[in-house]
Design an enzyme around this catalytic site. Structure first.
Site, PDB file in Angstrom:
ATOM      1  N   LYS A 198       1.874  -6.323  -7.628  1.00  0.00           N
ATOM      2  CA  LYS A 198       2.976  -7.276  -7.806  1.00  0.00           C
ATOM      3  C   LYS A 198       2.717  -8.218  -8.982  1.00  0.00           C
ATOM      4  CE  LYS A 198       4.039  -6.888  -2.911  1.00  0.00           C
ATOM      5  NZ  LYS A 198       4.615  -7.462  -1.706  1.00  0.00           N
TER       6      LYS A 198
ATOM      7  N   LYS B  92       0.822  -1.217   0.000  1.00  0.00           N
ATOM      8  CA  LYS B  92       0.000   0.000   0.000  1.00  0.00           C
ATOM      9  C   LYS B  92       0.849   1.256   0.000  1.00  0.00           C
ATOM     10  CE  LYS B  92      -2.286  -0.594   3.711  1.00  0.00           C
ATOM     11  NZ  LYS B  92      -1.656  -1.839   4.156  1.00  0.00           N
TER      12      LYS B  92
ATOM     13  N   SER C  32     -19.921  -4.924  43.874  1.00  0.00           N
ATOM     14  CA  SER C  32     -19.954  -3.984  42.738  1.00  0.00           C
ATOM     15  C   SER C  32     -18.585  -3.367  42.437  1.00  0.00           C
ATOM     16  CB  SER C  32     -21.014  -2.896  42.945  1.00  0.00           C
ATOM     17  OG  SER C  32     -21.116  -2.465  44.276  1.00  0.00           O
TER      18      SER C  32
END
Lengths: 304, 629
Positions: free
Chosen positions: B167, B38, B542
């Site tokens: 490629k 890329k 909790s």
């Protein structure tokens, strides 16, 4: 009234994007500030800020970090703009640096930049308790800038963490920060140098005359033309300033900013010269060439 | 067009500048697997369109030493791989933006990473792109990554895709290989909703089919890449779409001017048009479109303007202006596709901040319908959404918001979720549709309400939420407090973690997801009990900040007191009243708080009780004073 809607040009799209960013800052932060460096990008930034809030005034102050080594014409231009457009101007100089007479000659550009720019900036941002600082950086300027977010988070030490940037999708910016943290905001992220110049031209934005060629006293040091802006510039043995027709592509501290030989005396001439030239903009700035990745390193330390 | 050198300043500059500004803009992203090339491709595009400057070229040639180079002796990927870490690792880890232009068009390129763990960055790049270059290594063909990226493109509504078969030089410019890849991809992409598609055989390293047709691929009859990008039409005419104007900022310089600043998300608007606020449905007429360059006769999607209405309407940031008959959905529940971008997983029941346009509201992830395997596109049931996973969810916002399905409007249908404590961006979503249930399910209101019931009992209903490690003394203090209240003739009730797990919550285990649900149910029960006029004492470990916050939110306007029993782990472990720590240390109990599951220390407890220094009786007095003193 015409029925057909106007098509948006590339520049008007960039303009709208920047305006949206400015408004998002004003709406989301308690104490924003805009960095004002007096250069051409700052001129465009100022113009866009005025557009964003019209008919209101710019709802935050502009901050100039004065190293005391700026070109005299820049300071004059700065004060004129503040008066003409009625914005609130704040100026800060590092008092310790000033007391120690830190200058680019005896202390080297790296130390000088750190004390008079990076540290001064941090001092000013801390003192103002600004939670958002707007800057004029563009992604096309430099490789590490190309990856920076529009809303770029800084920790309580003003440091940037390039590996932990918040994902930024659409134009939905995450403006949330915790106490002590801040945001750097870059409304010009997607502008290129050519966009800046064509916008200055089409909007007739005032810029510092140093961008236009005229005869100026210069000395040449390692291939770089340095303008003798005042009598503080130490001349080396046998060195004598000579008049040359030069201009500047970028403005900063005069002992660190290279001039280019040019006859471009008008905006169209500058734009054409720039299009024909084959060197990138920051080459005229001496701070980048210290080492590879130097900008990224500076930014991690809090440099803009 | 005449070339630059022939132009003379001033005479033709306006013409030339006109060409610069009249160019259209194409935003595209490049994606594909690692090593598909890329960055090399983008570097090649910049090089071939002569955008690499002299000093960049010089430093590039120097840096290309010992690297994979083409005929020019340059490793083009160095141009794009910006961060030091990337250069060292040889991979792209973040989105990098590049800018170039040709005579016909300006381009903004987002170069996005190929590694699986950076899928979130690809979604970021895709959110602002009109077109995608999907790179494929001709030797490898279509990979899992190709499928994942295609799915994300589809999810974020990228409509134009170019399959760049790179490629091609390494497979001897084979037509068969290229055609096989193209056919395979077409079959796969059939259901992804792309409006245009092209496949182009290229070699980014050697420059085949980049700017000009390559002599080495005579069998390829299509356009080279750059000419294709210069001419493809991606403009979606949003000016004909329904008008949407998210109000960003109220512009009020003085008492005589009140305008609403924002960017038009879609549609067209003219002075005299009727506009409607989505929330209040209050109508008004548009009086002026204000800009610093003067008032406009018409404004279209993409323009940043300030609107002035003909009458006073209550409008603030977050409101969305539309036109009668074309209003957005307005609801507090919707279904969405969610891409998760954080290390901490998403659980149903968790509460986040949701930002959509300029609206920001608390929102709860109410349901995780399924997770989509981004590689196979198969859907499966899930209890949580991990980093880089995509799921179909429902969200409920604390108050109704205006939105559109993402397929109709990307700007009013795309949202982000923000963590309420760290403020990081956790995920991004696209609205599928609003859930009408929100309209039908209204609250029954009865004449006998909480106030009446509270008066009968002569007390103020409230919820005291105890949090702390197992063995810290929560239940002991709650018990003493209840005894004292009862003695005073007050009506209290203890909801105890262990007890509730025997009944209401016996279907829940101890995973993070189950703990969230455990707390949610208990918080709802506590709210109902408080509504009945009771003083509710909730004794639950909790351990998570988010759930305590959720409990507080569920309580709504009921007074909520978070009491943190701060007893150090060593003390709790030494006490070990139920022998649980010992078993957890032996590994017999998994996910035990304090041992192998974290306890997030409360930052905003209303009262802190120090269990190591004070007796349960002292702590009870302290708490009583806080509540009734």
């Amino acid at each position: 009234m015409s029925k057909a809607a106007p098509a948006l040009t590339h520049l008007s799209r960039l303009e709208a994007e920047s305006i949206e960013i400015f408004r998002e800052v004003a709406a989301s932060f308690e104490r924003p500030v805009m960095m004002y460096s007096i250069g051409k990008d700052s001129s465009v930034l100022l113009h866009l800020a005025r557009k964003a809030f019209y008919p209101s005034r710019i709802p935050f102050p502009l901050l100039h970090i004065d190293t005391t080594w700026k070109f005299a014409e820049m300071i004059g231009f700065r004060d004129r703009m503040a008066e003409e457009y009625g914005f609130e101007l704040r100026v800060h100089t590092n008092p310790e640096g000033l007391a120690a007479n830190i200058n680019p000659f005896e202390h080297g550009s790296a130390r000088y930049t750190d004390v008079m720019k990076t540290q001064a900036l941090r001092q000013a941002l801390n003192a103002g308790q600004y939670d958002a600082a707007i800057g004029g950086a563009r992604r096309d300027e430099e490789k590490s800038r190309a990856k920076e977010r529009v809303f770029s988070h800084r920790n309580a030490n003003h440091a940037w963490d390039p590996k932990n940037q918040r994902p930024e999708l659409w134009r939905t910016f995450n403006t949330r920060i915790n106490p002590g943290e801040s945001m750097r905001v870059f409304p010009l992220s997607n502008w290129t140098e050519l966009d800046i110049w064509t916008y200055i031209y089409s909007e007739q934005i005032p810029i510092v005359p140093l961008y236009f060629a005229k005869p100026r006293p210069v000395v040449e040091r390692s291939g770089t033309l340095i303008m003798v802006d005042d009598d503080r510039l130490p001349l080396e043995a046998g060195e004598a300033p000579r008049e040359e027709i030069v201009r500047f592509r970028t403005l900063g501290c005069y002992p660190l900013t290279g001039a280019i030989r040019s006859n471009a005396g008008t905006l169209p001439e500058i734009i054409m010269e720039m299009q024909a030239s084959r060197t990138s903009e920051r080459e005229g700035r001496l701070i980048d060439s210290d080492q590879a990745g130097s900008m990224e390193k500076k930014k991690q330390e809090g440099y803009f | 067009m005449s070339s630059l050198a022939e132009l003379t300043p001033d005479t033709e500059i306006d013409l030339w500048l006109g060409q610069q500004t009249d160019k259209s803009l194409l935003r595209f992203l490049t994606c594909g697997s690692v090593d598909d090339g890329k960055s090399t491709l983008i570097g090649r595009l910049l090089y071939d369109s002569q955008l690499i400057l002299d000093d960049q070229l010089a430093s590039l040639k120097k840096d290309s030493h010992n690297r994979h180079v083409g005929d020019e002796g340059i490793d083009f990927s160095l141009l794009v791989d910006g961060l030091v870490a990337e250069r060292e690792q040889g991979i792209t880890i973040d989105v990098a933006y590049r800018f170039f232009s040709t005579d016909k068009r300006k381009f903004i390129v987002a170069d996005t990473p190929g590694h699986e763990q950076y899928t979130r960055n690809m979604a970021t790049g895709a959110s602002n792109a009109d077109l995608a270059l999907l790179l494929i290594d001709a030797r490898k063909g279509i990979l899992t990554q190709t499928r994942r990226h295609s799915f994300i493109l589809s999810l974020l509504g990228v409509k134009h895709v170019v399959l760049v078969v790179n490629k091609i030089d390494l497979v001897d410019y084979s037509a068969e290989i290229f055609e096989k890849i193209e056919a395979e991809y077409r079959a796969f992409a059939d259901g992804l909703g792309f409006e245009s598609f092209a496949a182009i055989p290229v070699s980014a390293l050697r420059g085949d089919n980049i700017v000009a047709p390559s002599e080495r691929t005579p069998w390829y009859g299509g356009q080279p890449l750059l000419p294709y990008l210069e001419t493809i039409s991606v403009e979606r005419d949003t000016s004909e779409a329904a008008f949407r104007f998210p109000v960003q900022w109220v512009n009020r310089p003085n008492l005589d001017f009140r305008g609403f600043s924002g960017t038009i998300a879609s549609g067209t608007v003219r002075p005299g048009d009727e506009v409607l606020v989505a929330a209040s449905r209050k109508p008004a007429k548009l009086k002026r479109i204000v800009t610093m360059d003067g008032d406009l006769d018409v404004a279209v999607a993409g323009q940043a303007v300030t609107l002035v209405l003909d009458r006073e309407v209550d409008i603030s940031r977050g409101d969305v202006l539309s036109q009668p008959g074309q209003t957005p959905e307005f609801s507090n529940q919707f279904q969405a596709e969610l891409v998760w971008m954080a290390d901490e997983p998403a659980y149903p029941g968790r509460s986040y901040l949701l930002k959509i346009g300029s609206q920001m509201v608390p929102a709860t992830l109410t349901d995780l319908k399924h997770r989509t395997n981004v590689n196979t596109l198969e859907k499966s049931a899930a209890k949580s959404l991990e980093l880089n996973e995509v799921g179909t969810v429902t969200l409920a916002t604390d108050k109704p918001i205006a939105f559109d399905p993402y397929s109709q409007n990307g700007l009013t249908g795309g949202f982000i979720l923000i963590d309420r404590i760290s403020n990081i961006t956790l995920g991004a979503g696209t609205v599928s549709f609003g859930l009408r249930r929100a309209h039908n399910l209204t609250y029954q209101s009865f004449d006998v309400n909480r106030d009446v019931r509270a008066q009968m009992k002569g007390q103020t209903p409230r919820i005291v939420w105890f949090t702390g490690l197992s063995g810290s003394g929560k239940s002991t203090v709650a018990n003493l407090l209840e005894k004292r209240l009862t003695a005073e003739g007050k009506h209290a009730y203890i909801l105890d973690g262990d007890n509730v797990r025997h009944g209401l919550n016996k279907d829940l285990g101890f995973t993070d997801a189950a703990r969230v649900e455990n707390i949610r149910r208990v918080a709802e029960v506590a709210k109902l009990m408080a509504d009945a006029g009771l003083i509710v004492l909730v004794s639950f470990i909790s351990p998570f900040m988010n759930e305590r916050r959720l409990a507080r939110e569920i309580a709504g306007d009921v007074e909520f007191i978070e009491a943190y029993v701060d007893t150090p782990l060593e003390v709790c472990e030494a006490r070990d009243p139920k022998g649980l720590y010992a078993r957890a240390r032996k590994g017999e109990i998994k996910n035990f708080t304090g041992i192998d599951s974290p306890f997030e220390v409360p930052q905003r407890a209303d009262i802190i009780l120090h269990g190591a220094d004070k007796s349960p009786e002292e702590m009870t007095v302290q708490l009583y004073e806080k509540l009734f003193g």
